[in-house]
Design a protein around this motif. Structure first.
Motif, PDB file in Angstrom:
ATOM      1  N   HIS B  73       5.198   4.360   9.995  1.00 49.20           N
ATOM      2  CA  HIS B  73       5.218   4.410   8.531  1.00 49.20           C
ATOM      3  C   HIS B  73       4.894   3.038   7.978  1.00 49.20           C
ATOM      4  N   GLU B  74       4.353   3.080   6.753  1.00 48.73           N
ATOM      5  CA  GLU B  74       3.902   1.845   6.139  1.00 48.73           C
ATOM      6  C   GLU B  74       4.998   0.780   6.059  1.00 48.73           C
ATOM      7  N   ASN B  75       6.201   1.191   5.633  1.00 48.91           N
ATOM      8  CA  ASN B  75       7.233   0.157   5.481  1.00 48.91           C
ATOM      9  C   ASN B  75       7.770  -0.353   6.812  1.00 48.91           C
ATOM     10  N   LEU B  77       5.807  -0.755   9.371  1.00 44.66           N
ATOM     11  CA  LEU B  77       4.759  -1.704   9.752  1.00 44.66           C
ATOM     12  C   LEU B  77       4.905  -3.012   8.995  1.00 44.66           C
ATOM     13  N   ASN B  78       5.167  -2.886   7.702  1.00 44.36           N
ATOM     14  CA  ASN B  78       5.318  -4.097   6.897  1.00 44.36           C
ATOM     15  C   ASN B  78       6.462  -4.972   7.407  1.00 44.36           C
ATOM     16  N   PHE B 100      -6.858  -0.839   6.066  1.00 43.64           N
ATOM     17  CA  PHE B 100      -5.514  -1.211   6.476  1.00 43.64           C
ATOM     18  C   PHE B 100      -5.155  -2.597   5.923  1.00 43.64           C
ATOM     19  N   LYS B 103      -4.257  -2.461   2.335  1.00 37.02           N
ATOM     20  CA  LYS B 103      -2.887  -1.991   2.097  1.00 37.02           C
ATOM     21  C   LYS B 103      -1.880  -3.123   2.273  1.00 37.02           C
ATOM     22  N   VAL B 104      -2.076  -3.915   3.375  1.00 31.30           N
ATOM     23  CA  VAL B 104      -1.160  -5.030   3.626  1.00 31.30           C
ATOM     24  C   VAL B 104      -1.216  -6.025   2.479  1.00 31.30           C
ATOM     25  N   SER B 107       0.740  -5.055  -0.667  1.00 35.51           N
ATOM     26  CA  SER B 107       2.199  -5.208  -0.645  1.00 35.51           C
ATOM     27  C   SER B 107       2.628  -6.671  -0.505  1.00 35.51           C
TER      28      SER B 107
END
Lengths: 444, 444
Positions: B73-75, B77-78, B100, B103-104, B107
């Motif tokens: 999931h994105e969060n 990964l973050n 990708f 997206k990084v 955020s």
């Protein structure tokens, strides 16, 4: 830089030269030494202060060191030797003649003498031959604050203080503490609370190539060396490992080009020493290549009948050799880096087979049309040469990919199964395939 | 190790696996990932704590990272991206698809976004692409004590604290201080008194190979990177340099074996990608080798008249190729290590000439008696082959020794003048010499 040195020496401006030397980095001065003759390098060396002299000395080539040892007085030399880090001193003593080492030992204390003798006995490429004894040792009962004070007192002579070694009263290694932790952590913590007990250590006889892999894998700056009873006997620092990596790579290059490896620099080697390292493998490969004489002899009839076949032999042999070298080089390097293991044997075989199919068919097709339209030979000859090309490339790549692994399996150095050896083996195979296909297609 | 992981996954003992993972070193876990398939590597990755996950992530191959990115999931990964050191994060973003990265960036904070964009723009093998921004900065007005307190506060997030960087208010780099000095020196000294102002720095666009040489020459652990105004933009640490050295050596090996270089690991490359990197040079060398066809064609008469001459062609060609490869390998490696420079051209020529004389006469003599007594050919043929052998070895070694230097002079990579290219060139020369001598000695 050496031009400037020469200029000042010629103009006898030695006081100025002395001043300039003080401002320079040891590695740069050492590099300039390489370009000077014996007389001038001695003049230059005499101008150096004691500390500088020792540091530059540890950067010099064996040859340059010999020059300096030849002319320096014993007590001057002893002064320099005293200033060297322990590992540099051992390196130096290893390359000196026995009577020189004897003299140094005579002027050492009993304890030093024992230690030097012990270190001189470690085999050349072992952990023992790389390590130094100038490390910081701590006790686990110390607090962080006490440890820092201890470092302040004993640190100045140590090769590194960034990793400290926690020893018990029997000198058994119980843990490592980085200076990072000591500086960042609370002053009142005990060393036993901050030390890392799950450390990696190596043994005195471990091979330097494996040690280099450990440094790379775990991103280490130092590595402790312990004896059979886990007592700390020395540490290895990363600067020596950088040299090991270069040295091991150079050895691989030399072996892969069919030479006996040597640590001597090319421009500083004697002609006969260079020749001596090249002749044995050339001789072995020459003898092996003579099998091809027999093969050609056996098929002399078809060669006399279809003389144009002889013309393609060099192209077939070269392409086979090149194709095989590509594969063996990739595999040898992959094994040296630990990316390819013995158990990947079948994987490599299957990969090389598929790659060689793609490469072989591409080149074979191009060659077929080239022979037909540009060289204008008959279809039968063009087919013979092109099919041979495809089959030879496949053989070459499969042999080139798998022989290095087979060599390792047999405890040989994979690097000997490189270009030259593969070429010789594949040449013989290529000729047999070539003539067999020629007989089948063209007939006799 | 991966067997143990698989066993625990199969037996669904995930809690136990999680415990065992905690005890292990990141580099070891990362290595085990290489042996797992996509499904299992994701199961394993999900068991890792946040810190461990980030550290292991920075050790994984591109392929493995892709697998993980695909399913996380994105969060999550973050979170991992936040934990990565800045240089590892940039490396990771460089290999990810553009959407990708976008997206990084969305955020990230404005400041982070600017920094990431700046770092992504540095060319692949430049200092900029190697550096990290996690360094300790000091001011020269601080005392040693204040500096140590500053390090204690800001140090925990820094990639290294062993070298600290003294900056003025414009972030211009004024000096370096090692933690060694800070710990060993008196607390009340000023940083301006202990810092080293005569430091080495590199520019963002400098090539990584040169930077590696600087690390080796001066035994550095870190190197500052400055912009055109001498402002500090980042630092390079030795662990990244170790990777650079391996990578540059691998490239040399690949080029020397006539392949397009690649950073992909052999076992993780696609078949067509492996083939694509091998075909171009094989093709060029095949075309070049075809000149030998013409040469043999021209001398077909003597080959038909004295058929036995054909039999020695492979041995002559192989020996010439091997002799030339030995020389070119030594010179290419010597240049890579900085031991041989462009201006050593004549020295190399003269050395190779003398070495080849020793090698050539030795092998030629052996070959003469071998042909006479073992192969039992006529004296004229034995003399023809042996003299050709001597002359060919001399040519091969002189050509092999000097062409790499000539390539560098022409701003080409010396590594392309290795075995395969030298062999092809020398083969043609060898054949011309062979047939000319045959005509002179045996006549027609």
């Amino acid at each position: 830089m050496h031009e400037r040195f020469l200029e000042l020496i010629e103009e006898k401006k030695l006081a100025l030269l002395k001043e300039e030397l003080k401002e320079m980095r040891a590695a740069d001065v050492a590099e300039a030494f390489d370009e000077l003759d014996k007389k001038n390098s001695i003049i230059l060396f005499r101008l150096l202060g004691k500390d500088e002299a020792a540091e530059i000395f540890s950067h010099l080539s064996t040859q340059q060191r010999m020059h300096i040892v030849d002319v320096m007085h014993e007590n001057q030399l002893n002064e320099i030797i005293d200033e060297l880090y322990f590992d540099d001193m051992i390196d130096f003593l290893e390359e000196m003649p026995a009577n020189f080492v004897k003299k140094v030992l005579t002027s050492a204390t009993e304890e030093e003498r024992k230690l030097i003798n012990q270190f001189l006995k470690y085999p050349e490429n072992s952990a023992g031959s790389l390590m130094t004894i100038e490390y910081v040792d701590l006790k686990k009962e110390m607090t962080v604050k006490e440890a820092l004070e201890h470092i302040k007192k004993t640190g100045p002579d140590k090769e590194t203080i960034y990793t400290c070694y926690v020893l018990n009263e029997k000198r058994k290694l119980e843990g490592l503490v980085s200076l990072r932790k000591l500086v960042l952590f609370d002053d009142n913590l005990l060393i036993s609370e901050v030390m890392n007990e799950d450390f990696i250590a190596t043994k005195t006889l471990d091979d330097q190539e494996e040690i280099a892999s450990i440094f790379k894998k775990y991103d280490l700056l130092t590595l402790p060396v312990v004896d059979k009873e886990d007592r700390l006997v020395g540490i290895i620092t990363i600067d020596d490992i950088m040299d090991v990596i270069d040295q091991e790579t150079t050895e691989d290059f030399q072996k892969m080009a069919a030479m006996e490896p040597s640590e001597e620099e090319y421009l500083h080697s004697r002609i006969f020493s260079l020749a001596r390292r090249r002749i044995p493998w050339l001789f072995i490969l020459m003898i092996t290549a003579m099998f091809t004489e027999g093969i050609i002899g056996r098929f002399e009839d078809i060669l006399t009948a279809v003389a144009v076949l002889a013309a393609s032999i060099p192209m077939l042999m070269d392409t086979a050799g090149n194709a095989g070298s590509q594969s063996s080089t990739l595999i040898i390097r992959g094994m040296a880096l630990g990316e390819i293991e013995l158990e990947d044997y079948l994987k490599v075989f299957w990969r090389e087979f598929r790659v060689s199919l793609v490469v072989g068919v591409s080149l074979g097709t191009i060659n077929f049309f080239r022979m037909l339209f540009i060289s204008q030979v008959g279809v039968a000859v063009a087919i013979t040469v092109s099919i041979t090309l495809v089959l030879t490339i496949i053989m070459a790549k499969v042999v080139g990919g798998t022989l290095p692994i087979a060599a390792k399996k047999m405890k040989l150095d994979p690097a000997i199964m490189a270009g030259p050896m593969i070429t010789t083996i594949v040449d013989a195979l290529a000729l047999i395939v070539y003539f067999s296909i020629a007989i089948a297609i063209i007939g006799l």
